[in-house]
Structures are given as structure tokens and as C-alpha cells.
Design a protein around this motif. Sequence first.
Motif, short mmCIF file in Angstrom:
data_model
loop_
_atom_site.label_atom_id
_atom_site.label_comp_id
_atom_site.label_asym_id
_atom_site.label_seq_id
_atom_site.Cartn_x
_atom_site.Cartn_y
_atom_site.Cartn_z
N VAL A 237 27.28 18.73 -26.43
CA VAL A 237 26.32 18.18 -25.47
C VAL A 237 25.87 19.25 -24.48
N SER A 265 32.57 18.63 -23.37
CA SER A 265 31.53 18.29 -22.41
C SER A 265 31.84 18.99 -21.10
N GLU A 287 29.84 11.06 -22.48
CA GLU A 287 29.38 12.05 -23.45
C GLU A 287 30.40 12.24 -24.57
#
Length: 512
Positions: A237, A265, A287
Amino acid sequence: MSDQTPMRTGGRAARRAARSSKLADHLRPVRPGLKGGQYRPLSQLDMERIHEAALTALAQIGLADAPPSGRAYLTEAGAVLGEDGRLRFPRALVEDTLARANREITLHGRDPAHDLELSGTRVHYGTAGAAVHLVDAEGRNYRECGVQDLHDAARICEQLDNIHFVQRPMVCRDIPDNLEMDLNTIYACCSGTRKHVGVSFTEPGFVKHGLALLHMIAGGEDKWRERPFVSNSNCFVVPPMRFATEACQVMEEVIKGGMPVLLLSAGMAGATAPSTIAGAITQAVAECLAGLVYVNAVKPGHPAVVGTWPFGLDLRSGAMTGGSGEQALLTAGCAQMHKFYDLPGGAAAGIADSKLPDMQAGWEQMCSNVMAGLSGLNMVYEAAGMHASLLGFCHESLILGDDLIGQALRCVRGIEVNDETLALDQMRAVCMGGPGHYLGTEQTLGRMQVDHVYPALGDRTSPKEWQERGKPDLIERARARKEEILGQPSTARLPEEVDRAIRERFNIHLPG
């Protein structure tokens, strides 16, 4: 009385000899996988509210920029592709993934003695960070780091009892070709340590070459798949709430190749994540839950570490503050959320904002390392050697970090309360007709090694003895230990015929 003296002296001599030899693993006062979880900055209600907020964010906000292959995997699993291009995750999809995700995974070492069992609140400390500079502690300078520096770090880690895994702590800045850099990173780490290794891949097309190298090291693809000793650190991400397209494609390839994945993340609180600790944790959880759905859509039950790595910022300047109390709380809160879901997890701790291994570095590294361990974090990444908020890595600091983590692990182990440790029998013997002290008793001497952690380099002498010994300097002692380790052949070096075959196939930059 004189007849008893030789016996007592002999016993002490035997005990001294025993103390000078290495303890069996099960007798060591600290070791990999000690159970933490004693520290809980979040209440049960706090965790439930973070969970509900994360589910709401996934259902209403979703994530953008998934690659076409990822959209296909995720929509087939039940995600919804909106007209705005964002993938949204219904609550039922996330809950179904959580129900079938892998809850106990083993990160293998090349040597089974270094296998890491990730479950519950078992704690392991190791390196990470991808620093672009090496810290020269002697000259108080920073320079760009290279593949030899990375290999040396792996060799040092191999000899440090309290460094349990080696994720790439430095980038090979002396190798401009990205494919060669990725392959040489694998080679430099695996030829330096038999502990579990973590690496990254720059492009999806590089994965097949990395796997080919790993198959050669393992002795065949079947042996690699049986015991994958390298995991992929994957920044899948780009916070806030966007997939990193190429990293996702890398993730799909490593999953097919049997490589465990760290779902990483790394939002910056106040910049790419909410500035509040609870908000930054919530976004990281959301996430990583999306990443977990992704992994299980590609291959159900594939080994994945939930890598919630939110970092703090100094909001006065916008500079990262890896050594702050806020960072320690971010990491401890993330560790609790991993346990809330009963999932293997990792986060960052042990980072120093200080530029050198000095007093500031000591308090910064100890604060977050202790809190991470007490929170039961399975994988404590960046725990040793990292300076300048991840911009610099220091070999001497890595060695000193082994001492520091030993003390942190002793805190994790906690206090054992049983009939023996309550010591009533000792009190009777010492106080009622005994010597009036516990020095030299069999119980005291017998538990010296199993209860107490002694620093390898930390100085506990008196000022007088310290002066008589020439006022030894901690950094100088660490440098001497580094030179001692690097002056010996690598115990993890590859068999000659394997190394030759690898060098014939790949452009290996380290000297033979």
C-alpha cells in the motif's frame, strides 16, 4: 573446616567453568519466542472500536489503484469495484478472511535451529530498515552503504544471540542495476547468516530470478518450498488507502513461488496517516486487513505477517520520529490489534533518531523495544542498528543492540512466582543460624545463569576498576567485537560448488 575448603572451591571452579560455556537453549534466561503481552495500552473496548472503524473504512472508503490482476482476484473474492475505481471490502468478506487466515506460521531459517514460531504473543527481534547510509561511528560520518556492508551486517547478526532474524537493513547503493541489486541483496544476506532473511523486489519480473537463486541455495525448488527461509517485505500500500500497483504484482508472484509475505503498511502519522495514535493504528489495520484479503484471494492460508508499521512525525518540522514515545505507543497498540485478531504480526521498534550510538540512541532504542516486547509483538523489526530515523545503519550499534535487546527480553520474560522463587526455605536457612546473607548459597549460584542476563559489552565495574582497566569505551569495545567477527570466515557461507554455480549464473558483486 580446612577439609571442606577444597570441596567448596572445586564446586565454585566447576560453576565458573560452566558459566564460561554457552548454556543450552532451554536454560538461557532469554531466547527467541518468549511470551509477552503483559503491557496493554488499549482496553478491550478500544480494540473493538478500532476494529469497527477499520471495517467501516474498508466498506465505505476502500482502496484505490489495485492492478488489473488484483482487481480480478479481489472482486472474485467479494470486493466491490466502484465507479470511482476504488475497491471496497464488505464486512462479511473481511470477517470470512479473518476466519480462514493462517494463524500460526513458521518463518524458517536455513538452519532449523533458527526457525521462528509466530503465534500468540511470542516475541522475536531482528533488523530491517533499508538505510541508504552506513554510520561510521569512529569518524562520526555518514557514507553511502554497499553490498559488502550488507554482507558484514548479516555476518554480525549470525553471531548475535538476541538478533533472531535479518531483514535487509541497508540498500546496496553501489549496484545501480535494480535486478542485480535485488539478487545481490539475497546473496549477501543468505551467505552471511543462516537465520531467516527478509528482502524486497523492485519489479514483478525480478521475482522469478530471485526464486531461481533461492532454489540453488536451498538445493532445489522442492527443498525451497518445504522450508522457505526468505520472506518478502512487501509495501503493498501507499498510504493513505491506495494499493502500490507494482508491489501488489510482486506480492502475487512471491505467493505463487511459496515465499511468505510481510504485508507492510507504513503510514506517517500527520502526513499519510491521521495524526492521532488511534487514527494511525486504525488506518494501518484497515490497510493490512485489505492486504490479508488480497493474499487469501490469491492463495487461501498463505503465510502472511500483518505488518502494521505506522510511524510518528515531529509535527514542528515534519521529520520522522522513530525514537519517540508516540512511536512506542503506535507499535504497542498495533501489537495488541494483532492479538485481537489472533494473527501473526510485526511492527517497527528500536529506531533511533540520534545520528550516532550515544545516550539519546540508547533511550530511544530501549523505550520502543521494551514496549514492543511487553506487548507481545511477534516480529520486532528495525530493533537494532538503525539511526537518523532509518537513514543510517551502524554495525557497532547493531552489536550494542544485542546487549540492549537482551535486557528488553528479560523484561518480556517477567517474574516467575512459585515455591522455589518465593525462597522461604532459603530465608529460613540464611536467617535462622545461617550466614545472614545469600551470597554463595547453592540457590543463588545455581540460578545465576538461568535468571540473569549479563551484558556482553556493557560495563558494570566500579569506577576504580574501570580506571584500572584503562577506561574502556563502549563504542571501541563494539568495534573490536565487529573486527573479531569479520576477521573469521562466515559460518553461513555457501558450499563451494553451490557458490560457484551461482556466480556462473548471476553477477555477484561480493568477492569470492
